[in-house]
Design an enzyme around this catalytic site. Structure first.
Site, PDB file in Angstrom:
ATOM      1  N   CYS A   5       0.826  -1.205   0.000  1.00 53.82           N
ATOM      2  CA  CYS A   5       0.000   0.000   0.000  1.00 53.82           C
ATOM      3  C   CYS A   5       0.861   1.257   0.000  1.00 53.82           C
ATOM      4  CB  CYS A   5      -0.908  -0.031   1.234  1.00 53.82           C
ATOM      5  SG  CYS A   5      -1.912   1.434   1.439  1.00 53.82           S
ATOM      6  N   CYS A  19      -0.474   4.078   2.208  1.00 59.47           N
ATOM      7  CA  CYS A  19      -0.138   3.867   3.621  1.00 59.47           C
ATOM      8  C   CYS A  19       1.346   4.149   3.884  1.00 59.47           C
ATOM      9  CB  CYS A  19      -0.408   2.424   4.040  1.00 59.47           C
ATOM     10  SG  CYS A  19      -1.980   1.765   3.496  1.00 59.47           S
ATOM     11  N   ASP A  20       2.231   3.635   3.033  1.00 57.78           N
ATOM     12  CA  ASP A  20       3.643   3.541   3.416  1.00 57.78           C
ATOM     13  C   ASP A  20       4.638   4.367   2.599  1.00 57.78           C
ATOM     14  OD1 ASP A  20       2.915   1.772   5.415  1.00 57.78           O
ATOM     15  OD2 ASP A  20       3.107   0.021   4.124  1.00 57.78           O
TER      16      ASP A  20
END
Ligand code: NAP
Length: 306
Positions: free
Chosen positions: A134, A137-138
């Protein structure tokens, strides 16, 4: 009205299921949450979450999961642990078989999530330590770093472009010599100076002391093996919805994600879906909890109408 064990049964104990459980039990619906193994879902393997509102310093996935569980429990949500083996969803009484128990309810919310397809090259050792599925997300953790991305579909290409806002270099490894992604995305990726395509190649493994340091790559046409020094590896080779147990009972999109309307209602009255298992343009904790608030409220309205 027909007698059932519960007003609502929720399938799945990730952020979507726990949120639906919290909303429904707080609304005084007699609610059961069925979870296969352990509550938390995909966030249990998420090292650090910086984009979930209310935690300005960030929070670890397991800690957020614990907090969601604690909050859901405050309102008398009941739990059953086991795998759903079959379900009969048509009609006023829905029945769900978990092990040797047959549980019944007037409404059901499917929140069974989705799982990223894995490469099966030992990447699970590096979950939360350099391996991610992701970028939303990251990616910010990879500012000025080098990363390897894997895949050739829309997700891999679009997310690799997003990664270049942070990373100084993205190697995009794809098993063929042409991308599956939409032409416009291909053009953008190929024109992006930070993206280097590694064609006809697969990732063979990764190593590192505390996290990813090297990613092994093999050219499947020439057999040549190389190692790329990288701080992370983003894997985008498809995402699989956890819908196998439904046995085709609900209307799905072309990739087997459950179709819903804006109220999270499926094609079967009294059956709702929320979170990653749903056909949706974005799969995040924030979208899962939003879906679930709507789904639980829709279930409540449906029960009022019976
Ligand atoms: P996808 O379209 O199924 O693509 C998966 C990619 O991974 C393919 O390029 C495939 O290679 C590769 N792959 C599969 N298994 C592999 C393996 N074991 N090892 C190495 N490579 C492997 O999946 P997706 O990109 O996640 O997209 C899913 C759906 O969401 C698609 O319909 C897509 O259009 C949609 N989507 C749309 C957008 C957008 O519109 N902006 C953004 C994201 C996703 P091959 O090509 O060789 O099969």
């Amino acid at each position: 009205m027909a007698e059932t064990n519960y007003d609502l049964i929720i399938i799945g104990g990730g952020p979507a299921g726990l949120t639906a459980g919290m909303y429904a039990s707080r609304a005084r619906l007699n609610t059961l949450l069925v979870e296969k193994v352990v509550t938390g879902g995909q966030i249990l393997i998420t090292d650090w979450i910086e984009n979930y509102p209310g935690f300005p310093e960030g929070i670890s996935g397991p800690d957020l999961s614990d907090k969601m569980l604690e909050q859901a429990r405050q309102f008398d949500l009941k739990f059953e642990y086991g795998e759903v083996e079959s379900m009969a969803l048509e009609g006023e009484v829905k029945s769900i078989t978990v092990g040797d128990k047959v549980l019944t309810a007037k409404t059901v919310i499917i929140a069974s999530g989705a799982s990223p397809r894995s490469l099966n090259v030992g990447e699970e050792k590096f979950h939360g330590k350099g391996v991610s599925y992701c970028a939303t997300c990251d990616a910010p953790f990879y500012r000025d770093k080098v990363v390897v991305a894997v895949g050739g579909g829309d997700t891999a290409v679009q997310e690799s472009i997003y990664l270049t806002k942070f990373a100084k270099k993205v190697y995009l490894v794809h098993r063929r010599d042409e991308l599956r992604a939409a032409k416009i995305l291909q053009e953008r990726a190929l024109a992006n100076e930070k993206i280097e395509m590694i064609w006809d190649s697969v990732v063979t493994g990764m190593d590192g002391l505390f996290g990813v340091e090297n990613v092994g790559v093999k050219n499947i046409k020439t057999g040549e093996e190389t190692t790329i020094a990288a701080d992370g590896c983003f894997i985008w080779v498809g995402i699989l919805p956890n819908t196998g147990f439904l046995g085709g009972a609900l209307e799905m999109d072309a990739w087997n994600f459950i179709k819903t309307d804006a109220h999270m209602a499926t094609n079967i009255p009294g059956v709702f879906a929320a979170g990653d298992v749903r056909s949706t343009p974005l799969r995040q904790i924030a979208t899962a909890v939003g879906d679930s608030a709507i789904a639980a409220t829709s279930a409540e309205h449906y029960l009022e109408g019976l």
